[in-house]
Every structure is written in C-alpha cells, then in structure tokens.
Motif scaffolding. Structure first.
Motif, PDB file in Angstrom:
ATOM      1  N   ASP A  42       0.822  -1.208   0.000  1.00  0.00           N
ATOM      2  CA  ASP A  42       0.000   0.000   0.000  1.00  0.00           C
ATOM      3  C   ASP A  42       0.857   1.261   0.000  1.00  0.00           C
ATOM      4  OD1 ASP A  42      -2.316  -1.517   0.077  1.00  0.00           O
ATOM      5  OD2 ASP A  42      -2.391  -1.535   2.277  1.00  0.00           O
ATOM      6  N   LEU A  43       2.180   1.092   0.121  1.00  0.00           N
ATOM      7  CA  LEU A  43       3.087   2.231   0.220  1.00  0.00           C
ATOM      8  C   LEU A  43       3.778   2.531  -1.103  1.00  0.00           C
ATOM      9  CD1 LEU A  43       4.750   1.415   3.665  1.00  0.00           C
ATOM     10  CD2 LEU A  43       2.831   2.966   3.205  1.00  0.00           C
ATOM     11  N   GLY A  44       3.329   1.882  -2.181  1.00  0.00           N
ATOM     12  CA  GLY A  44       4.002   2.051  -3.468  1.00  0.00           C
ATOM     13  C   GLY A  44       4.082   3.485  -3.920  1.00  0.00           C
ATOM     14  N   ASP A  45       3.001   4.258  -3.749  1.00  0.00           N
ATOM     15  CA  ASP A  45       3.004   5.633  -4.229  1.00  0.00           C
ATOM     16  C   ASP A  45       3.762   6.580  -3.307  1.00  0.00           C
ATOM     17  OD1 ASP A  45       1.127   5.373  -2.249  1.00  0.00           O
ATOM     18  OD2 ASP A  45      -0.381   6.635  -3.197  1.00  0.00           O
ATOM     19  N   HIS A  46       4.349   6.060  -2.233  1.00  0.00           N
ATOM     20  CA  HIS A  46       5.219   6.854  -1.361  1.00  0.00           C
ATOM     21  C   HIS A  46       6.667   6.376  -1.442  1.00  0.00           C
ATOM     22  CE1 HIS A  46       1.750   8.821   0.422  1.00  0.00           C
ATOM     23  NE2 HIS A  46       1.208   7.633   0.631  1.00  0.00           N
ATOM     24  N   SER A  47       6.969   5.538  -2.407  1.00  0.00           N
ATOM     25  CA  SER A  47       8.295   4.942  -2.547  1.00  0.00           C
ATOM     26  C   SER A  47       9.167   5.751  -3.499  1.00  0.00           C
ATOM     27  CB  SER A  47       8.165   3.504  -3.051  1.00  0.00           C
ATOM     28  OG  SER A  47       7.399   2.720  -2.172  1.00  0.00           O
ATOM     29  N   VAL A  48      10.420   5.316  -3.658  1.00  0.00           N
ATOM     30  CA  VAL A  48      11.310   5.923  -4.646  1.00  0.00           C
ATOM     31  C   VAL A  48      10.795   5.574  -6.033  1.00  0.00           C
ATOM     32  CG1 VAL A  48      13.647   6.018  -5.553  1.00  0.00           C
ATOM     33  CG2 VAL A  48      13.282   5.761  -3.091  1.00  0.00           C
ATOM     34  N   LEU A  49      10.405   6.584  -6.803  1.00  0.00           N
ATOM     35  CA  LEU A  49       9.898   6.403  -8.160  1.00  0.00           C
ATOM     36  C   LEU A  49      10.876   7.053  -9.133  1.00  0.00           C
ATOM     37  CD1 LEU A  49       6.098   7.158  -7.558  1.00  0.00           C
ATOM     38  CD2 LEU A  49       7.253   4.929  -7.618  1.00  0.00           C
ATOM     39  N   LEU A  50      11.141   6.370 -10.255  1.00  0.00           N
ATOM     40  CA  LEU A  50      12.248   6.782 -11.111  1.00  0.00           C
ATOM     41  C   LEU A  50      11.884   7.050 -12.563  1.00  0.00           C
ATOM     42  CD1 LEU A  50      14.915   4.261  -9.747  1.00  0.00           C
ATOM     43  CD2 LEU A  50      14.525   6.619  -9.059  1.00  0.00           C
ATOM     44  N   GLY A  51      10.741   6.598 -13.025  1.00  0.00           N
ATOM     45  CA  GLY A  51      10.382   6.813 -14.421  1.00  0.00           C
ATOM     46  C   GLY A  51       8.879   6.771 -14.595  1.00  0.00           C
ATOM     47  N   ALA A  52       8.377   7.435 -15.633  1.00  0.00           N
ATOM     48  CA  ALA A  52       6.930   7.475 -15.880  1.00  0.00           C
ATOM     49  C   ALA A  52       6.668   7.603 -17.370  1.00  0.00           C
ATOM     50  CB  ALA A  52       6.287   8.637 -15.130  1.00  0.00           C
ATOM     51  N   ALA A  53       5.520   7.087 -17.813  1.00  0.00           N
ATOM     52  CA  ALA A  53       5.132   7.170 -19.220  1.00  0.00           C
ATOM     53  C   ALA A  53       3.643   6.911 -19.344  1.00  0.00           C
ATOM     54  CB  ALA A  53       5.905   6.155 -20.063  1.00  0.00           C
ATOM     55  N   TYR A  54       3.037   7.489 -20.381  1.00  0.00           N
ATOM     56  CA  TYR A  54       1.624   7.254 -20.670  1.00  0.00           C
ATOM     57  C   TYR A  54       1.463   6.084 -21.633  1.00  0.00           C
ATOM     58  CZ  TYR A  54      -0.478  11.362 -18.454  1.00  0.00           C
ATOM     59  OH  TYR A  54      -0.938  12.285 -17.539  1.00  0.00           O
ATOM     60  N   ALA A  55       0.417   5.292 -21.381  1.00  0.00           N
ATOM     61  CA  ALA A  55      -0.059   4.276 -22.311  1.00  0.00           C
ATOM     62  C   ALA A  55      -1.512   4.621 -22.593  1.00  0.00           C
ATOM     63  CB  ALA A  55       0.059   2.882 -21.717  1.00  0.00           C
ATOM     64  N   GLY A  56      -1.743   5.370 -23.664  1.00  0.00           N
ATOM     65  CA  GLY A  56      -3.080   5.897 -23.870  1.00  0.00           C
ATOM     66  C   GLY A  56      -3.434   6.870 -22.752  1.00  0.00           C
ATOM     67  N   ALA A  57      -4.571   6.653 -22.104  1.00  0.00           N
ATOM     68  CA  ALA A  57      -4.997   7.531 -21.007  1.00  0.00           C
ATOM     69  C   ALA A  57      -4.410   7.116 -19.673  1.00  0.00           C
ATOM     70  CB  ALA A  57      -6.529   7.537 -20.922  1.00  0.00           C
ATOM     71  N   SER A  58      -3.783   5.958 -19.607  1.00  0.00           N
ATOM     72  CA  SER A  58      -3.225   5.464 -18.352  1.00  0.00           C
ATOM     73  C   SER A  58      -1.788   5.935 -18.186  1.00  0.00           C
ATOM     74  CB  SER A  58      -3.267   3.934 -18.311  1.00  0.00           C
ATOM     75  OG  SER A  58      -4.598   3.458 -18.306  1.00  0.00           O
ATOM     76  N   LEU A  59      -1.453   6.373 -16.985  1.00  0.00           N
ATOM     77  CA  LEU A  59      -0.108   6.811 -16.651  1.00  0.00           C
ATOM     78  C   LEU A  59       0.556   5.747 -15.783  1.00  0.00           C
ATOM     79  CD1 LEU A  59       2.129   8.973 -16.486  1.00  0.00           C
ATOM     80  CD2 LEU A  59       0.878   9.988 -14.564  1.00  0.00           C
ATOM     81  N   PHE A  60       1.763   5.337 -16.157  1.00  0.00           N
ATOM     82  CA  PHE A  60       2.510   4.332 -15.415  1.00  0.00           C
ATOM     83  C   PHE A  60       3.755   4.957 -14.815  1.00  0.00           C
ATOM     84  CE2 PHE A  60      -0.129   1.707 -18.024  1.00  0.00           C
ATOM     85  CZ  PHE A  60      -0.309   0.520 -17.314  1.00  0.00           C
TER      86      PHE A  60
END
Length: 353
Positions: A42-60
C-alpha cells in the motif's frame, strides 16, 4: 569495463538512492531479486519512483523493489500492477496504448503488449553478458573478450539507466559500464551498440534521446556521443565538463543540451562543436529534464526544485523545495508530475484549465 575514478564516490545522496548498483549484494541475492515477483504494498506511491510514461490515457510509473504503478487520473491516485521482478526499475516507455517496456537493475528489460496489465522479462543481465561474450569471441578481439568475460563473472549486477522506444517492437537501452543494446523484435533477439560508440573507459550512459535522424547519448565524466544517421554511427563530442551528465535533450532547432552533476548544464548551438554554459542559480545536481508539448524545457534537481529554461538561464518555478526529484512528465492536462524519493508530486505550471 570500469571507467576512470570512483563510480559512486561523488554522487549526491539522491543519486546514490537512484543509481547504486547493489555492489554489496551477492550474486545469489541479485538472481533471487530477478526471479522474485514484486511484493504488493500500500506504500508504493510513497516509494522511490524513477520513471513514468503514458499508455493511452493510463499513466505508469516504476521504481524501487520492482514497483509498477498505474494511474487513470493523471497521478492523483495509483494502483500497483503485478511485476515479475523485485529489482529496482529505472525507466519506462510506451510506443502506443498497448506496447511498452520497463528497464532496471540486473540488466532487466520487461515488456508488455496489453497496455501494462501484465509484464514479461525480455532480457536479464546474465543472458546479456553471455551474448556479448559470444559476440566478442566471434569478433576475435582479445581485449573485448576479456572485458566480456569479466562481465559474465561479475554476474547480473549492471543496471540499465535509460531507454528509447522507437516502435512497438523496437527498443534501445543504455546503462552502466557503457552497456548499449537494441532489439527490433520485441526482445526475442538483441544487438549490441557498444561497438558503435567510442566509450573506451566504459563510462556509465545515463541518457539517450532521439529526434529525427539524431541520437544523443550522455553519461559519466562528461561523456557525450552524437549520431546523425539514426544510431548507425556515433561521434564522441568534446565535452565542456568533466563531471557526469544525468540528462540530455535534442531541441527542435537542432540545439543540444546536457546537464548533471552540481547543477552544471550546457547548450550547443552548433551541433556539439562548441558549448555555452547555462546559468543555474542552484549548485544541485540536475536529475531529469523534459520538453513540454509547447516547447518549454524544464529540469529538476536533487534539491527538490523544478526549473524552466529561458535565454540560456534556468529559473525556479517552485519557491518551496520538494523532496529530491528523479523524473518529470507532462500530464494530459498540461501540468507537470514530478517523481521523487518519496512518491509523485503534481506541479501546476499555470497553462492548464
């Protein structure tokens, strides 16, 4: 394979968190992380995040311990997606709403063809090292054979640090110790770019960018290489700085930009023949850059500041520092989403409705 000087000694703390190569871990532990699925948290969105990209309307977004998160509201909320590995993932890219790749430590490349619902391992450091050794033996270059044998002996401990997706099945990946490989068949086979790039000391390659026929690579100790023929050949450019560049950009007007350690950033208006220093008010390492849809260039740094480029000068757009930043992406609403060592942070830049 090792470049000159210490690889980790001069990194600021945020980059240590992002780029440390797990040198204290045994090969067994590294292999275990390559084969162990990421833990649901449940803590994933408070972790060290390093990259992001859109796949259509979804953001990863991707990050430590194999995390893959998806958002359907431009980063306001996140849901964890199953990941087949628990090594740190450093980057992600999609060519369309279905086909994408993620890269990370231990020479890992993951692929998806169903919009990120599921991911499969396309490459790992063990397989890559064996392939590179086989190619070196076929070429008969004794020095390269020794280097590749060392790579096999070291085990799968070398991270990939940036990726360039050129199509649903076409991917270029660069990383530590000069690693650079390409697949044109969605990871079924891989070809080395290392023979095309004059990187004699095996400097880490932190950034790869493409615009038109130009491909720009930037890395450790001021390394810069430019291709003007779609990556078939590269010319190593004379660098304006001996410190590492962690990001780079190719501008539509043919300008080149590199930036990195201690806030050092440079622009070339003549295809890399000469460089001018970009004025940066903060001596903090620049960790990421972004060209927005309207052509504005933004950078983020280890001090938690986001800066915009105007007249070869960087100007902060946030007055209150954020946590150390790792990545920037423009949302579909025209704002920025900054990734950090403690999750994602929405940043309003005043051009959205």
């Amino acid at each position: 394979m090792k470049g000159q000087g210490g690889k980790l000694g001069f990194y600021p703390i945020a980059l240590l968190l992002l780029l440390i190569f797990s040198i204290s871990k045994s090969q067994a532990a590294t292999k275990d992380a390559m084969e162990r699925a990421a833990t649901q948290s449940d803590l994933g969105d408070h972790s060290v995040l390093l990259g992001a990209a859109y796949a259509g309307a979804s953001l990863f977004t991707v990050g430590e311990r194999g995390l893959i998160l998806r958002s359907n509201d431009n980063g306001e909320s996140w849901q964890q997606v199953p990941s087949p590995v628990s090594v740190t993932l450093t980057g992600i890219a999609f060519s369309d709403k279905n086909n994408g790749y993620a890269i990370g430590h231990s020479g890992i490349v993951l692929g998806t063809s169903n919009g990120g619902d599921s991911w499969q391992v396309k490459l790992n450091g063990q397989a890559l090292a064996k392939q590179l050794l086989t190619e070196a033996i076929d070429d008969g270059d004794d020095q390269t054979i020794q280097e590749m044998q060392r790579l096999v002996t070291d085990g799968p401990d070398k991270p990939f640090l940036d990726l360039l997706q050129l199509g649903p099945k076409h991917l270029v990946v660069v990383g530590a110790y000069g690693l650079a490989v390409e697949t044109k068949d969605a990871g079924k086979t891989w070809q080395s770019w290392m023979g095309r790039i004059e990187n004699f000391f095996g400097y880490h390659l932190y950034a790869v960018r493409k615009q038109g026929d130009r491909v720009l690579i930037a890395g450790e100790q001021g390394f810069i290489a430019l291709s003007v023929d779609n990556g078939q050949t590269f010319k190593t450019l004379e660098s304006p700085y001996e410190g590492s560049f962690f990001t780079a950009e190719l501008l539509p007007n043919n300008d080149l930009i590199v930036a990195g350690l201690r806030g050092n950033a440079f622009v070339s208006h003549d295809k890399g023949s000469s460089w001018e220093k970009i004025i940066d008010p903060l001596p903090a390492s620049i960790t990421a850059s972004l060209i927005s849809k309207n052509g504005q260039l933004f950078m983020s740094n280890q001090a938690g500041m986001i800066l915009s480029l105007a007249n070869d000068q960087l100007l902060p757009i946030n007055h209150k520092p954020l946590p150390p930043l790792t990545h920037l992406i423009e949302t579909s609403k025209g704002n920025l989403l900054a990734l950090s060592i403690s999750g994602s942070i929405p940043v309003h830049i005043g051009n959205s409705k």
